[in-house]
Design a protein around this motif. Structure first.
Motif: not given
Ligand SMILES: Nc1ncnc2c1ncn2[C@@H]1O[C@H](COP(=O)(O)OP(=O)(O)OP(=O)(O)O)[C@@H](O)[C@H]1O
Ligand SMILES: [Mg+2]
Lengths: 240, 236
Positions: A180-207
């Motif tokens: 999350k910290e990394l995301a806030q710093e502006g890093m471009t991220m592609v994340v495969v995950t099962h953590e829906m909370g993370f997807a909701r909170e951090v994602g700018s787009r969900v596939l």
């Protein structure tokens, strides 16, 4: 920043990716979810050519990296990757794990790399583990170090393949916090995950990847609150 | 009973002392050790080359490398699938036809060619026992295949490879005895020679067996000590 055009991949006749076209822009946090075996990891691993696509093309920062003439080692220096199983180097200390690539690839002197390692370790909350070996650390600590190792190369994008799936539940939080910290710093991220909370909170787009295609994509809010695809509705009802 | 025991003692005395026969074993032992030492060096050299070809061909598109890999696989399959004694007869008659070729060279080349196939498999298996994630982690950081191999994979593989190489050397010391079928005066051949002088072949062969056993026991011990030291040095 990363463009895929009709990306395809098959393993010995088995079609895993059946044409994925995506445009990931700088600063975006793209979260990928989907059922097991649907091709999420394969898609992610195609992005830095750990898997070689069998069709379509990938353009990274304006360069067509699927072109066989491209020096993929140089491209990968700009793309950090974090694995489900951490894959730290067991015979090297934490510091060596972090400094190995920048020094070998002549990005930094050993002193610069050591200083950078110290700074990264402080940032992930493990300043006193520099001289430990990975085998002595918990899964959560190892994964945080794996993130630091990837960051040491100063990548432009970070790829995460289920970074918390191999962790005991009580360690998931510490790794997600770093991400999350990394995301806030502006890093471009592609994340495969099962953590829906993370997807909701951090994602700018969900596939939603299902059977080798992107079956649905949207902002997290729309994605979770009004899913259209029946398979996605079914999937969400199981995991939420 | 006592008489039977005395007969055995006499037989062994006969096979060891008169005409300084112990010197014959000693010279045979020297020959065996020299052959084993050079054979292991040839074997390791061949083994490394074959293993490098086999392992790297898997990740490369180079046609030359693929062709070499076919040869390497053929080599290991044929050598490991045929008896060493047959190989020795063929190699000996094929390349050592000159009557004054050096016996150490003959023995070392024959055994080394054989050992190379086993060493190649030991090294290949050692490399492939390292989880693929290690190579992927290295490559994902931007290291090249050979850089990752040298700095990450090989140092870990060596730990698996060295003990197996030690065992290979130990069995090589025993297997050099097969070389006695050609004109090489190794330990086995010298035991047979003593037997032909005393008209009693069993005692000299038993003596030879005892010497082989002592050698392998000593080498096993040595390996064990070496492995313990390695284990200690990386107990983190
Ligand atoms: N190297 C490979 N060789 C053959 N088949 C493979 C290989 N890698 C993946 N596959 C197959 O491709 C399909 C998709 O795999 P992938 O790992 O991309 O799925 P995933 O969506 O990441 O699943 P999971 O959630 O379980 O990680 C699976 O059926 C898998 O068996
Ligand atoms: Mg996966």
């Amino acid at each position: 920043m990363i463009v895929t055009k009709d990306l395809k991949k098959h393993f010995a006749g088995h079609e895993v990716l059946r044409g994925i076209s995506q445009h990931i822009v700088k600063g975006e946090k793209v979260v990928i979810i989907g059922p097991s075996g649907s091709g999420k990891s394969t898609f992610l691993r195609c992005l830095n050519l750990l898997e070689e696509p069998t069709g379509g093309e990938i353009i990274f920062e304006g360069k067509t990296i699927t072109d066989p003439k491209v020096n993929i080692d140089q491209i990968r220096q700009k793309m950090g990757m974090v694995f489900q199983q951490f894959n730290l180097f067991p015979m090297k200390t934490v510091r060596q794990n972090i400094t190995l690539a920048p020094v070998l690839l002549k990005k930094m002197s050993q002193e610069q790399a050591d200083a950078r390692a110290e700074e990264l370790l402080k940032r992930i909350g493990l300043p006193d583990k520099a001289d430990s070996y990975p085998g002595m650390l918990s899964g959560g600590q190892q994964q945080r170090i794996a993130i630091a190792r990837a960051l040491a190369m100063n990548p432009d994008v970070m790829l995460f393949d289920e970074p918390t799936s191999a962790l005991d539940p009580e360690m998931v939080g510490e790794v997600l916090a770093i991400m999350k910290e990394l995301a806030q710093e502006g890093m471009t991220m592609v994340v495969v995950t099962h953590e829906m909370g993370f997807a909701r909170e951090v994602g700018s787009r969900v596939l939603f990847i299902d059977e080798g295609i992107v079956a649905e994509e949207n902002t997290p809010y729309e994605f979770f609150n009004s899913p259209q695809n029946p398979r996605l509705q079914d999937f969400l009802s199981k995991v939420l | 009973m006592a008489q039977w025991f005395k007969k055995i003692c006499d037989a062994f005395y006969n096979a060891w002392v008169p005409e300084k026969r112990y010197l014959a074993y000693l010279s045979g032992l020297r020959m065996t050790l020299r052959i084993a030492l050079f054979a292991v060096m040839i074997g390791i050299a061949i083994g490394i080359v074959l293993a490098v070809i086999k392992v790297s061909a898997k990740h490369s598109k180079s046609k030359v490398l693929k062709a070499l890999a076919v040869f390497a696989n053929l080599y290991t399959t044929v050598i490991r699938g045929t008896p060493m004694i047959v190989q020795i007869m063929i190699i000996y008659n094929l390349i050592f036809t000159s009557p004054n070729s050096n016996p150490v060279v003959i023995g070392a080349v024959c055994c080394g060619i054989n050992s190379g196939a086993y060493v190649a498999e030991i090294i290949r298996a050692g490399i492939e026992s390292i989880p693929v994630g290690q190579m992927e982690a290295g490559r994902s950081l931007g290291l090249s295949y050979s850089m990752t191999m040298r700095t990450i994979i090989l140092p870990q593989a060596v730990k698996n490879i060295l003990p197996a190489l030690g065992n290979e050397f130990i069995s090589l010391v025993k297997e050099t005895s097969v070389i006695s079928v050609i004109a090489v005066n190794d330990l086995m051949k010298m035991a047979g020679y003593v037997g032909s002088r005393t008209w009693d072949v069993i005692p000299p062969y038993v003596i030879a067996a005892a010497i082989y056993l002592l050698m392998t026991l000593a080498l096993t011990r040595l390996m064990g000590a070496f492995e313990r030291r390695m284990a200690k040095s990386d107990r983190h």
